[in-house]
Motif scaffolding. Structure first.
Motif, PDB file in Angstrom:
ATOM      1  N   THR A  41       8.756 -60.635 -17.484  1.00  0.00           N
ATOM      2  CA  THR A  41       7.640 -61.355 -18.430  1.00  0.00           C
ATOM      3  C   THR A  41       8.312 -61.274 -19.819  1.00  0.00           C
ATOM      4  O   THR A  41       7.879 -62.390 -20.592  1.00  0.00           O
ATOM      5  CB  THR A  41       6.579 -60.527 -18.391  1.00  0.00           C
ATOM      6  OG1 THR A  41       6.350 -59.997 -17.019  1.00  0.00           O
ATOM      7  CG2 THR A  41       5.391 -61.082 -19.241  1.00  0.00           C
ATOM      8  N   ASP A  96      -0.866 -60.852 -24.083  1.00  0.00           N
ATOM      9  CA  ASP A  96      -0.195 -61.990 -23.555  1.00  0.00           C
ATOM     10  C   ASP A  96      -0.395 -63.077 -24.793  1.00  0.00           C
ATOM     11  O   ASP A  96       0.351 -64.059 -24.994  1.00  0.00           O
ATOM     12  CB  ASP A  96      -0.998 -62.276 -22.211  1.00  0.00           C
ATOM     13  CG  ASP A  96      -0.583 -63.534 -21.579  1.00  0.00           C
ATOM     14  OD1 ASP A  96       0.375 -63.380 -20.843  1.00  0.00           O
ATOM     15  OD2 ASP A  96      -1.080 -64.793 -21.942  1.00  0.00           O
ATOM     16  N   GLY A 133       5.115 -65.382 -18.580  1.00  0.00           N
ATOM     17  CA  GLY A 133       3.781 -65.160 -17.958  1.00  0.00           C
ATOM     18  C   GLY A 133       3.482 -65.679 -16.489  1.00  0.00           C
ATOM     19  O   GLY A 133       2.832 -65.124 -15.749  1.00  0.00           O
ATOM     20  N   ILE A 134       4.188 -66.861 -16.568  1.00  0.00           N
ATOM     21  CA  ILE A 134       3.833 -67.680 -15.046  1.00  0.00           C
ATOM     22  C   ILE A 134       4.529 -66.664 -14.222  1.00  0.00           C
ATOM     23  O   ILE A 134       4.201 -66.558 -12.980  1.00  0.00           O
ATOM     24  CB  ILE A 134       4.437 -69.122 -15.048  1.00  0.00           C
ATOM     25  CG1 ILE A 134       3.446 -69.933 -16.012  1.00  0.00           C
ATOM     26  CG2 ILE A 134       4.620 -69.718 -13.860  1.00  0.00           C
ATOM     27  CD1 ILE A 134       3.772 -71.357 -16.313  1.00  0.00           C
ATOM     28  N   ARG A 136       5.595 -63.358 -14.205  1.00  0.00           N
ATOM     29  CA  ARG A 136       4.811 -62.303 -13.982  1.00  0.00           C
ATOM     30  C   ARG A 136       3.549 -62.631 -13.175  1.00  0.00           C
ATOM     31  O   ARG A 136       3.708 -61.770 -12.262  1.00  0.00           O
ATOM     32  CB  ARG A 136       4.121 -61.787 -15.237  1.00  0.00           C
ATOM     33  CG  ARG A 136       3.311 -60.626 -15.207  1.00  0.00           C
ATOM     34  CD  ARG A 136       2.379 -60.218 -16.759  1.00  0.00           C
ATOM     35  NE  ARG A 136       1.593 -61.430 -16.598  1.00  0.00           N
ATOM     36  CZ  ARG A 136       1.329 -62.223 -17.873  1.00  0.00           C
ATOM     37  NH1 ARG A 136       1.753 -61.572 -19.000  1.00  0.00           N
ATOM     38  NH2 ARG A 136       0.361 -63.225 -17.816  1.00  0.00           N
ATOM     39  N   ASP A 137       2.603 -63.784 -13.366  1.00  0.00           N
ATOM     40  CA  ASP A 137       1.456 -63.802 -12.491  1.00  0.00           C
ATOM     41  C   ASP A 137       1.976 -64.146 -10.885  1.00  0.00           C
ATOM     42  O   ASP A 137       1.474 -63.742  -9.945  1.00  0.00           O
ATOM     43  CB  ASP A 137       0.591 -65.042 -13.138  1.00  0.00           C
ATOM     44  CG  ASP A 137       0.005 -64.393 -14.330  1.00  0.00           C
ATOM     45  OD1 ASP A 137       0.104 -63.104 -14.720  1.00  0.00           O
ATOM     46  OD2 ASP A 137      -0.538 -65.161 -15.239  1.00  0.00           O
ATOM     47  N   LEU A 138       3.045 -64.957 -11.033  1.00  0.00           N
ATOM     48  CA  LEU A 138       3.493 -65.347  -9.689  1.00  0.00           C
ATOM     49  C   LEU A 138       3.938 -64.273  -8.883  1.00  0.00           C
ATOM     50  O   LEU A 138       3.528 -64.177  -7.503  1.00  0.00           O
ATOM     51  CB  LEU A 138       4.847 -66.309  -9.815  1.00  0.00           C
ATOM     52  CG  LEU A 138       4.376 -67.807  -9.833  1.00  0.00           C
ATOM     53  CD1 LEU A 138       5.612 -68.513  -9.798  1.00  0.00           C
ATOM     54  CD2 LEU A 138       3.375 -68.266  -8.770  1.00  0.00           C
ATOM     55  N   PRO A 144      -1.464 -68.002 -12.088  1.00  0.00           N
ATOM     56  CA  PRO A 144      -1.170 -67.931 -13.313  1.00  0.00           C
ATOM     57  C   PRO A 144      -1.999 -68.366 -14.457  1.00  0.00           C
ATOM     58  O   PRO A 144      -2.840 -69.132 -14.365  1.00  0.00           O
ATOM     59  CB  PRO A 144      -0.161 -69.215 -13.381  1.00  0.00           C
ATOM     60  CG  PRO A 144       0.323 -69.218 -12.060  1.00  0.00           C
ATOM     61  CD  PRO A 144      -0.875 -68.833 -11.201  1.00  0.00           C
TER      62      PRO A 144
ATOM     63  N   LEU B 139       2.664 -72.500  -7.905  1.00  0.00           N
ATOM     64  CA  LEU B 139       1.799 -72.443  -8.981  1.00  0.00           C
ATOM     65  C   LEU B 139       0.378 -72.625  -8.365  1.00  0.00           C
ATOM     66  O   LEU B 139      -0.537 -72.119  -9.048  1.00  0.00           O
ATOM     67  CB  LEU B 139       1.943 -73.402  -9.964  1.00  0.00           C
ATOM     68  CG  LEU B 139       3.488 -73.134 -10.770  1.00  0.00           C
ATOM     69  CD1 LEU B 139       3.305 -74.296 -12.083  1.00  0.00           C
ATOM     70  CD2 LEU B 139       3.383 -71.930 -11.576  1.00  0.00           C
TER      71      LEU B 139
END
Lengths: 207, 207, 207
Positions: A41, A96, A133-134, A136-138, A144, B139
């Motif tokens: 991240t 974030d 952040g993308i 991390r979310d993936l 995301p 995504l």
């Protein structure tokens, strides 16, 4: 001037590492898993930027302070964030948002230093700001943040444009820096607070 | 000859940007989110290719026409694609198929220009052709098209092999170009139209 | 010495390709889709490492043996793995564990060869070891192994630390190599066998 940018860069690294560690805590990961998620991240966006620009080895290989900051942040998170009920829900999005604002300016600055165009610089700011952040979310199997309706990419792009234009108009470096970071941060925090969103491009609901 | 390849490259950028924008519309994203998804779809595959090859800064940093094409495509999509019922379901996969065919050839061409081997060139065509679509689908939290049973990677690999062999056998550049793109496009469109698939490697169903 | 490292590198490529092919088989992919998933699993981690280090073109572009090993592994998997009931559940995680141990050492070795610091070398070992598996799991829409509670990243980090310290203390290359690989492998296999996990960082359950 460089020193302040470097300081903000390490601050961004710390808040994104915190956001990664908190996301990991919600998935009950073990300490080294938390470290991995905090790291991707915090340094993911900048790593993609450097790989695309070809400024390799990427920044954190050349300067150990980034990984040190991540390690300290993760350890402090372990120590102080023990009671889940004391972690308010807004901490993760606010951390974030702060990272988004800080890293956007860092990315724009790095591109302008390479004498790239203003448009490329804004894109590099966006990649630096939203990349980590993308990832991390993936990895956490979440949609995301950048894909949700709330204003997100917009905040980064606006911050990047403010920075580029301020410098172009001859503003002092520090003014441009603070102005751009505030713009991105205020837009993103306002979006979180009042659930602001631009009119969505919506191909699903009948109009 | 370079001019035609460049023209096809920009065409591929436009159709992949369209496919990204349409996918974004199905997730009700805001205008800048749509722009981000259209961009990663359009330049993601080529960026991975350039980062792996080390031909950095990657192509769209050196030439602003790519981002300009994406911006125009997204704006036109906003203007003309308003009524969801008028967007037939097949538009997204067909735009994706066209981009797959165009970008496969572009990727092979770039690798051959660097005097890499035919096998590496086919792999680079595959990465350029399927990379952006994979990022788009990840995504959007969808199973990447390349993972579904319908023929997809096969179309890109066949197109890449046709291009490499045609040039190797001394065919005119333009012939090789059109032959390889048609091969990839026809295979992929046929797969969409008649739901063609190769026999699956299936470890789940008892045989 | 180089020859043994090269041999272990190709072994790691084969076992990760096998793990990717098996994962593909559970998703009923077509032969070329299987090839794509086996390839990203086998060369994904090393490709990210090389892109971050700037040692481009990445390793498998310079040396065709890697892609050849993947092709042979996939074809052998097609031929010999036909009866799903004969594929015990533990084969995929064990292949993954073996690849993790082998690739961790390869990654550390490459970083040390570039005269990078021990800490960077351990991180590069981690990226090489877990990168491919993360991409495989993301594409298959599964929670990446590195995110689950079972010891995983820990095994790679411990292996990397053992290798770096052994060499630093003047151990023979071959001893360091085998010692580090065994450490990572034993830790990971023990975690699989007895479902070992470190105390989780858990922000969900009330404490």
């Amino acid at each position: 001037m460089i020193d302040w940018i470097y300081f903000f860069d390490l601050c961004g690294t710390a808040v994104f590492a915190l956001s990664g560690a908190l996301a990991a805590g919600r998935h009950k990961m073990d300490p080294f898993g938390v470290l991995v998620l905090a790291s991707v991240t915090a340094i993911g966006g900048g790593s993609i930027r450097d790989a695309l620009l070809g400024t390799t080895p990427v920044f954190w290989i050349q300067d150990h302070n980034y990984i040190t900051v991540i390690l300290i942040t993760v350890i402090l998170t372990f120590i102080f964030v023990r009671k889940p009920k004391r972690v308010p829900r807004y901490i993760l999005p606010v951390a974030d948002a702060l990272g988004l604002a800080l890293f956007t300016v860092i990315g724009v600055e790095k591109a302008l230093n390479l004498e790239l165009s203003g448009m490329t610089a804004v894109v590099m700011g966006l990649i630096t700001g939203v990349g980590g952040g993308i990832i991390r979310d993936l990895l956490c199997q979440q949609v995301p943040m950048v894909l949700r309706t709330e204003i997100y990419a917009t905040a980064s792009i606006m911050g990047g444009i403010c920075y580029t234009i301020s410098l172009h108009l001859g503003a002092a470096d520090m003014f441009a820096l603070l102005f751009a970071m505030s713009t991105a941060l205020v837009i993103r925090l306002a979006a979180i607070r009042w659930h602001l969103s631009l009119p969505a491009f919506d191909l699903k609901t009948p109009q």
